[in-house]
Write a protein that holds these residues in place. Sequence first.
Motif, PDB file in Angstrom:
ATOM      1  N   HIS A   7     124.068   7.945  19.679  1.00 36.44           N
ATOM      2  CA  HIS A   7     124.487   9.226  20.246  1.00 36.44           C
ATOM      3  C   HIS A   7     124.473  10.263  19.125  1.00 36.44           C
ATOM      4  CE1 HIS A   7     125.706   7.381  24.023  1.00 36.44           C
ATOM      5  NE2 HIS A   7     126.147   6.378  23.274  1.00 36.44           N
ATOM      6  N   GLN A  44     120.104  11.586  22.404  1.00 33.60           N
ATOM      7  CA  GLN A  44     120.284  10.152  22.218  1.00 33.60           C
ATOM      8  C   GLN A  44     118.972   9.568  21.718  1.00 33.60           C
ATOM      9  OE1 GLN A  44     121.414   8.418  25.945  1.00 33.60           O
ATOM     10  NE2 GLN A  44     123.539   9.071  25.767  1.00 33.60           N
ATOM     11  N   ARG A  72     125.697   0.389  21.090  1.00 30.33           N
ATOM     12  CA  ARG A  72     125.816   1.855  21.135  1.00 30.33           C
ATOM     13  C   ARG A  72     126.653   2.296  19.942  1.00 30.33           C
ATOM     14  NH1 ARG A  72     125.226   4.402  26.208  1.00 30.33           N
ATOM     15  NH2 ARG A  72     124.474   2.961  27.782  1.00 30.33           N
TER      16      ARG A  72
END
Length: 89
Positions: A7, A44, A72
């Motif tokens: 991210h 992203q 993530r």
Amino acid sequence: MKRLIIHGDPGIRKDAIISYDGGEEVRCFSISRNGEWHGPDEVQLWCIVGDESERQDFDEQNYIPHHLEVDRVDAETVDVIKAKGKLSV
């Protein structure tokens, strides 16, 4: 081999060497950039990462992309060792 969703943009490109979550160094075999025009509020990067011994499997596509384990992380937690590979023209 894993799918890594970052991210934000830590400034990496294909063949970058990174580490995240205090783990070992991994190489980014491919990077897809998502969210430039539509989508989340920040960019992203969807990467396929692995160690150098998995390069041949990646090149020969000896894996199923939808069955890869997914991690993530935020861009701030990624340690960039090498930002990109050699430019091939």
